[in-house]
Design a protein around this motif. Structure first.
Motif, PDB file in Angstrom:
ATOM      1  N   PHE A  48       0.878  -1.160   0.000  1.00 40.06           N
ATOM      2  CA  PHE A  48       0.000   0.000   0.000  1.00 40.06           C
ATOM      3  C   PHE A  48       0.919   1.215   0.000  1.00 40.06           C
ATOM      4  N   THR A  49       0.590   2.236  -0.752  1.00 39.74           N
ATOM      5  CA  THR A  49       1.427   3.426  -0.828  1.00 39.74           C
ATOM      6  C   THR A  49       0.625   4.659  -0.423  1.00 39.74           C
ATOM      7  N   TRP A  50       1.348   5.759  -0.150  1.00 38.88           N
ATOM      8  CA  TRP A  50       0.687   7.007   0.239  1.00 38.88           C
ATOM      9  C   TRP A  50       1.395   8.180  -0.417  1.00 38.88           C
ATOM     10  N   THR A  51       0.633   9.255  -0.591  1.00 34.78           N
ATOM     11  CA  THR A  51       1.205  10.534  -1.018  1.00 34.78           C
ATOM     12  C   THR A  51       0.627  11.625  -0.140  1.00 34.78           C
ATOM     13  N   LEU A  52       1.445  12.612   0.137  1.00 30.33           N
ATOM     14  CA  LEU A  52       1.037  13.762   0.934  1.00 30.33           C
ATOM     15  C   LEU A  52       1.218  14.999   0.067  1.00 30.33           C
ATOM     16  N   ASP A  53       0.131  15.725  -0.160  1.00 35.16           N
ATOM     17  CA  ASP A  53       0.145  16.900  -1.026  1.00 35.16           C
ATOM     18  C   ASP A  53      -0.311  18.134  -0.254  1.00 35.16           C
ATOM     19  N   ARG A  54       0.164  19.275  -0.693  1.00 34.51           N
ATOM     20  CA  ARG A  54      -0.275  20.560  -0.151  1.00 34.51           C
ATOM     21  C   ARG A  54      -1.131  21.240  -1.215  1.00 34.51           C
ATOM     22  N   CYS A  55      -2.310  21.681  -0.812  1.00 30.55           N
ATOM     23  CA  CYS A  55      -3.211  22.358  -1.742  1.00 30.55           C
ATOM     24  C   CYS A  55      -2.762  23.814  -1.879  1.00 30.55           C
ATOM     25  N   LEU A  56      -2.547  24.231  -3.131  1.00 37.01           N
ATOM     26  CA  LEU A  56      -2.095  25.595  -3.414  1.00 37.01           C
ATOM     27  C   LEU A  56      -3.239  26.474  -3.923  1.00 37.01           C
ATOM     28  N   GLY A  57      -4.447  25.957  -3.895  1.00 34.10           N
ATOM     29  CA  GLY A  57      -5.604  26.720  -4.348  1.00 34.10           C
ATOM     30  C   GLY A  57      -6.175  26.145  -5.636  1.00 34.10           C
ATOM     31  N   ASN A  62      -5.287  26.948 -12.364  1.00 36.77           N
ATOM     32  CA  ASN A  62      -5.458  27.972 -13.387  1.00 36.77           C
ATOM     33  C   ASN A  62      -5.863  27.377 -14.725  1.00 36.77           C
ATOM     34  N   THR A  63      -5.711  26.067 -14.862  1.00 35.95           N
ATOM     35  CA  THR A  63      -6.034  25.422 -16.130  1.00 35.95           C
ATOM     36  C   THR A  63      -7.345  24.670 -16.012  1.00 35.95           C
ATOM     37  N   THR A  64      -7.987  24.493 -17.131  1.00 32.81           N
ATOM     38  CA  THR A  64      -9.204  23.680 -17.144  1.00 32.81           C
ATOM     39  C   THR A  64      -8.874  22.376 -17.849  1.00 32.81           C
ATOM     40  N   MET A  65      -9.393  21.308 -17.289  1.00 30.50           N
ATOM     41  CA  MET A  65      -9.110  19.997 -17.848  1.00 30.50           C
ATOM     42  C   MET A  65     -10.312  19.110 -17.587  1.00 30.50           C
ATOM     43  N   ASP A  66     -10.674  18.330 -18.560  1.00 30.14           N
ATOM     44  CA  ASP A  66     -11.743  17.357 -18.379  1.00 30.14           C
ATOM     45  C   ASP A  66     -11.110  16.012 -18.079  1.00 30.14           C
ATOM     46  N   GLY A  67     -11.815  15.219 -17.320  1.00 31.49           N
ATOM     47  CA  GLY A  67     -11.318  13.890 -17.023  1.00 31.49           C
ATOM     48  C   GLY A  67     -12.202  13.243 -15.983  1.00 31.49           C
ATOM     49  N   MET A  68     -11.829  12.068 -15.616  1.00 35.19           N
ATOM     50  CA  MET A  68     -12.612  11.336 -14.633  1.00 35.19           C
ATOM     51  C   MET A  68     -11.714  10.985 -13.457  1.00 35.19           C
ATOM     52  N   GLY A  69     -12.192  11.241 -12.267  1.00 35.46           N
ATOM     53  CA  GLY A  69     -11.465  10.860 -11.069  1.00 35.46           C
ATOM     54  C   GLY A  69     -12.264   9.811 -10.323  1.00 35.46           C
ATOM     55  N   TYR A  96     -10.126  16.287  -2.639  1.00 38.77           N
ATOM     56  CA  TYR A  96     -10.248  17.402  -3.569  1.00 38.77           C
ATOM     57  C   TYR A  96     -10.787  16.871  -4.892  1.00 38.77           C
ATOM     58  N   LEU A  97     -11.588  17.686  -5.567  1.00 35.59           N
ATOM     59  CA  LEU A  97     -12.070  17.297  -6.885  1.00 35.59           C
ATOM     60  C   LEU A  97     -10.901  17.297  -7.858  1.00 35.59           C
ATOM     61  N   PRO A  98     -10.757  16.220  -8.603  1.00 35.64           N
ATOM     62  CA  PRO A  98      -9.636  16.154  -9.543  1.00 35.64           C
ATOM     63  C   PRO A  98      -9.687  17.298 -10.548  1.00 35.64           C
ATOM     64  N   PHE A  99      -8.559  17.807 -10.909  1.00 36.70           N
ATOM     65  CA  PHE A  99      -8.371  18.844 -11.925  1.00 36.70           C
ATOM     66  C   PHE A  99      -8.820  20.245 -11.490  1.00 36.70           C
TER      67      PHE A  99
END
Length: 148
Positions: A38-47, A50-57, A122-125
């Motif tokens: 099992f793996t983990w990632t730790l991210d900091r939200c920067l807000g 600025n880009t728009t992207m479509d996709g599925m999360g 967080y919502l992807p993209f």
């Protein structure tokens, strides 16, 4: 809640085989070891991004195994330091825990909000995230105080 005698630790160490190219005979044995972590990632939200992207999360799960559930992780994250490095959570930090690699990787997600970890994502993209650290999840037997 039923708890096993295991303590969850979020380690920044990886097996030595993680970044090696393993040839023919040993490839299956090494590959299977890697795929069971099992793996983990730790991210900091920067807000907002600025880009728009479509996709599925994929939405986070409530449990990945008997030992890895939202309920259990929230108790551990909010009561002790589960990380093996110096880390002070900041508002908006996002911890994700992933199943071993397969076709669709399931995950748990936690956000540090108002001084505590909550099960959320967080919502992807939509948000810009910066990786703080990553690693694998280890399970260690709980040690009891022998002086009791």
């Amino acid at each position: 809640m039923c708890q096993t005698g295991k303590e969850i630790k979020l380690c920044t160490c990886f097996p030595a085989t993680m970044n090696k190219v393993v040839h023919h005979k040993n490839s299956r044995k090494s590959k299977n070891k890697r795929l069971n972590d099992f793996t983990w990632t730790l991210d900091r939200c920067l807000g907002f991004s600025n880009t728009t992207m479509d996709g599925m999360g994929y939405m986070p799960e409530k449990a990945l195994s008997e030992d890895l559930t939202n309920e259990r992780m929230l108790v551990d994250l909010n009561s002790k330091n589960c990380f093996d490095f110096d880390y002070e959570p900041q508002e908006g930090d996002n911890l994700s825990i992933y199943t071993p690699k397969n076709h669709i990787r399931k995950h748990l997600s936690f956000i540090f909000e108002n001084g505590e970890w909550i099960a959320d994502s967080y919502l992807p993209f939509m948000y810009k995230l910066e990786k703080i650290n990553y690693g694998k999840v280890t399970f260690q037997d709980k040690t009891e105080d022998k002086n009791d």
